[in-house]
Design a protein around this motif. Structure first.
Motif, PDB file in Angstrom:
ATOM      1  N   UNK A 155     -20.879  16.950  79.559  1.00 54.94           N
ATOM      2  CA  UNK A 155     -20.242  18.521  79.373  1.00 54.94           C
ATOM      3  C   UNK A 155     -20.217  18.961  78.742  1.00 54.94           C
ATOM      4  N   UNK A 156     -21.251  18.245  77.705  1.00 56.65           N
ATOM      5  CA  UNK A 156     -21.458  18.527  76.796  1.00 56.65           C
ATOM      6  C   UNK A 156     -22.719  19.822  76.738  1.00 56.65           C
ATOM      7  N   UNK A 157     -23.732  18.628  77.454  1.00 52.32           N
ATOM      8  CA  UNK A 157     -25.003  19.456  78.029  1.00 52.32           C
ATOM      9  C   UNK A 157     -25.167  20.755  78.572  1.00 52.32           C
ATOM     10  N   UNK A 158     -24.558  20.525  79.828  1.00 50.68           N
ATOM     11  CA  UNK A 158     -23.629  21.229  80.350  1.00 50.68           C
ATOM     12  C   UNK A 158     -23.882  22.528  80.229  1.00 50.68           C
ATOM     13  N   UNK A 159     -22.679  22.627  79.304  1.00 47.90           N
ATOM     14  CA  UNK A 159     -22.411  24.177  78.158  1.00 47.90           C
ATOM     15  C   UNK A 159     -23.791  24.378  77.610  1.00 47.90           C
ATOM     16  N   UNK A 160     -24.169  23.378  77.429  1.00 47.89           N
ATOM     17  CA  UNK A 160     -25.429  24.378  76.189  1.00 47.89           C
ATOM     18  C   UNK A 160     -26.416  25.393  77.283  1.00 47.89           C
ATOM     19  N   UNK A 161     -26.187  24.535  78.483  1.00 46.14           N
ATOM     20  CA  UNK A 161     -27.909  24.834  79.798  1.00 46.14           C
ATOM     21  C   UNK A 161     -27.350  26.255  79.830  1.00 46.14           C
ATOM     22  N   UNK A 162     -25.234  26.514  79.428  1.00 50.85           N
ATOM     23  CA  UNK A 162     -25.169  27.860  79.777  1.00 50.85           C
ATOM     24  C   UNK A 162     -25.171  28.408  78.863  1.00 50.85           C
ATOM     25  N   UNK A 163     -24.485  27.936  77.651  1.00 53.15           N
ATOM     26  CA  UNK A 163     -25.268  29.221  76.386  1.00 53.15           C
ATOM     27  C   UNK A 163     -26.720  30.027  75.497  1.00 53.15           C
ATOM     28  N   UNK A 164     -27.598  28.810  76.799  1.00 53.56           N
ATOM     29  CA  UNK A 164     -28.954  29.520  76.551  1.00 53.56           C
ATOM     30  C   UNK A 164     -29.183  30.300  77.547  1.00 53.56           C
ATOM     31  N   UNK A 165     -28.380  30.234  78.565  1.00 55.15           N
ATOM     32  CA  UNK A 165     -28.146  31.776  79.739  1.00 55.15           C
ATOM     33  C   UNK A 165     -28.183  33.187  78.860  1.00 55.15           C
ATOM     34  N   UNK A 166     -27.221  32.618  78.308  1.00 52.87           N
ATOM     35  CA  UNK A 166     -26.554  33.572  77.402  1.00 52.87           C
ATOM     36  C   UNK A 166     -27.580  34.586  76.825  1.00 52.87           C
ATOM     37  N   UNK A 167     -28.353  34.080  76.251  1.00 53.18           N
ATOM     38  CA  UNK A 167     -29.619  34.433  75.300  1.00 53.18           C
ATOM     39  C   UNK A 167     -30.687  35.287  75.525  1.00 53.18           C
ATOM     40  N   UNK A 168     -30.832  34.718  77.258  1.00 57.38           N
ATOM     41  CA  UNK A 168     -31.955  35.375  78.545  1.00 57.38           C
ATOM     42  C   UNK A 168     -31.414  36.184  79.272  1.00 57.38           C
ATOM     43  N   UNK A 169     -30.548  35.848  79.805  1.00 56.94           N
ATOM     44  CA  UNK A 169     -29.659  37.155  81.271  1.00 56.94           C
ATOM     45  C   UNK A 169     -29.356  38.538  80.544  1.00 56.94           C
ATOM     46  N   UNK A 170     -28.616  38.854  79.186  1.00 55.82           N
ATOM     47  CA  UNK A 170     -28.151  40.214  79.058  1.00 55.82           C
ATOM     48  C   UNK A 170     -29.748  40.874  78.531  1.00 55.82           C
ATOM     49  N   UNK A 171     -30.085  40.823  77.857  1.00 57.62           N
ATOM     50  CA  UNK A 171     -31.634  41.300  77.907  1.00 57.62           C
ATOM     51  C   UNK A 171     -32.188  41.962  79.324  1.00 57.62           C
ATOM     52  N   UNK A 172     -32.221  40.849  80.275  1.00 54.16           N
ATOM     53  CA  UNK A 172     -32.845  41.213  81.751  1.00 54.16           C
ATOM     54  C   UNK A 172     -32.079  42.244  82.058  1.00 54.16           C
ATOM     55  N   UNK A 173     -30.653  42.407  82.483  1.00 57.43           N
ATOM     56  CA  UNK A 173     -30.084  43.019  82.484  1.00 57.43           C
ATOM     57  C   UNK A 173     -30.083  44.018  82.162  1.00 57.43           C
ATOM     58  N   UNK A 174     -30.116  44.191  80.623  1.00 57.08           N
ATOM     59  CA  UNK A 174     -30.673  45.875  80.106  1.00 57.08           C
ATOM     60  C   UNK A 174     -32.013  46.674  80.627  1.00 57.08           C
ATOM     61  N   UNK A 175     -32.008  45.603  80.794  1.00 55.65           N
ATOM     62  CA  UNK A 175     -33.537  46.179  81.021  1.00 55.65           C
ATOM     63  C   UNK A 175     -34.048  46.537  83.128  1.00 55.65           C
ATOM     64  N   UNK A 176     -33.130  45.949  83.436  1.00 54.86           N
ATOM     65  CA  UNK A 176     -32.890  45.787  85.117  1.00 54.86           C
ATOM     66  C   UNK A 176     -32.042  47.430  85.165  1.00 54.86           C
ATOM     67  N   UNK A 177     -31.247  47.192  84.387  1.00 60.13           N
ATOM     68  CA  UNK A 177     -29.953  48.699  84.613  1.00 60.13           C
ATOM     69  C   UNK A 177     -30.761  49.938  84.434  1.00 60.13           C
ATOM     70  N   UNK A 178     -31.714  49.734  82.823  1.00 60.82           N
ATOM     71  CA  UNK A 178     -32.843  51.520  82.924  1.00 60.82           C
ATOM     72  C   UNK A 178     -33.657  51.860  83.758  1.00 60.82           C
ATOM     73  N   UNK A 179     -33.436  50.665  84.603  1.00 54.70           N
ATOM     74  CA  UNK A 179     -34.776  50.896  85.747  1.00 54.70           C
ATOM     75  C   UNK A 179     -33.405  51.465  87.032  1.00 54.70           C
ATOM     76  N   UNK A 180     -32.641  50.926  87.583  1.00 55.98           N
ATOM     77  CA  UNK A 180     -31.713  50.979  88.391  1.00 55.98           C
ATOM     78  C   UNK A 180     -30.880  52.470  88.287  1.00 55.98           C
ATOM     79  N   UNK A 181     -31.310  52.905  86.917  1.00 56.13           N
ATOM     80  CA  UNK A 181     -30.493  54.263  86.449  1.00 56.13           C
ATOM     81  C   UNK A 181     -31.477  55.489  87.322  1.00 56.13           C
ATOM     82  N   UNK A 182     -32.629  55.504  86.930  1.00 56.51           N
ATOM     83  CA  UNK A 182     -33.697  56.017  87.777  1.00 56.51           C
ATOM     84  C   UNK A 182     -33.627  56.406  89.018  1.00 56.51           C
ATOM     85  N   UNK A 183     -33.504  55.098  89.768  1.00 59.92           N
ATOM     86  CA  UNK A 183     -33.742  55.167  91.356  1.00 59.92           C
ATOM     87  C   UNK A 183     -31.904  55.068  91.447  1.00 59.92           C
ATOM     88  N   UNK A 184     -30.718  55.305  90.602  1.00 58.00           N
ATOM     89  CA  UNK A 184     -29.741  55.586  91.456  1.00 58.00           C
ATOM     90  C   UNK A 184     -29.202  56.943  91.906  1.00 58.00           C
TER      91      UNK A 184
END
Length: 213
Positions: A155-184
């Motif tokens: 359980x500990x190591x599984x939760x840590x994998x998700x915690x690592x995703x919390x440092x990777x995915x949000x910045x990529x979402x913000x970058x994708x949103x900037x591109x999406x704003x133009x398209x929308x």
């Protein structure tokens, strides 16, 4: 309890980082929703995926994922239900006559169905038996004798994998949103984005259907 060496943590975090950076169905879903409905949709999709991942972590910790590994019937049922669900989402998006996520500037409140996106993300992850098998195959490699109950270590190591995703995915979402704003800004482009998301769903569904154990 939970006493590990520096080598243990270095190996684990390196592997988890690579796994989170590798493109996959979950990340494709999150980016698709971000392009489609903006950062809010992207973050809702991300939390839905994380919720589904937590279900798999709990299943792995409790040993329930072993059923999917040992039972061909259980594996096939979950796989085909998940593939059918993704294909249904894809076909629905392709048949859309307008972009359902296109924001209405005159309306207050959220401009996208947050509950629907969250549920889609959660089910997309839960109904993917490959995710369950991944956690069951990956997490036990980091179980250390004498470091605590096996279920707690999983359980500990599984939760840590998700915690690592919390440092990777949000910045990529913000970058994708900037591109999406133009398209929308264009209704025609927005409609094509809706259909592109539908194509992503269909591709993910076909990939899941064709996956073998």
């Amino acid at each position: 309890m939970f006493e590990y060496t520096l080598l243990h943590w270095t190996t684990f975090f390196s592997a988890a980082l690579v796994l989170n950076l590798a493109p996959g169905p979950d990340f494709a879903f999150i980016l698709g929703q971000t392009f489609r409905g903006g950062r809010r949709a992207g973050f809702v999709a991300m939390f839905g995926i994380w919720t589904g991942a937590m279900v798999h972590v709990l299943m792995a910790a409790l040993g329930l994922s072993a059923i999917l590994m040992t039972s061909a019937t259980a594996f096939s049922i979950v796989k085909w239900v998940g593939a059918a669900y993704l294909l249904w989402l894809g076909v629905s998006a392709l048949r859309a006559k307008s972009a359902s996520f296109l924001p209405d500037r005159n309306e207050a409140g959220p401009s996208f169905p947050a509950a629907t996106i969250f549920r889609q993300g959660m089910l997309t992850n839960i109904l993917n038996p490959k995710v369950a098998l991944f956690f069951l195959a990956f997490l036990p490699q980091f179980v250390v004798e004498g470091a605590g109950p096996i279920s707690a270590q999983l359980f500990l190591h599984g939760v840590l994998i998700i915690c690592i995703a919390a440092f990777i995915e949000p910045p990529l979402i913000l970058m994708a949103d900037r591109l999406g704003q133009t398209l929308r800004r264009s209704k025609r482009l927005a409609l094509w984005m809706e259909r592109s998301v539908g194509a992503i769903f269909i591709a993910l569904g076909l990939r899941l259907a064709l996956d073998k154990r």
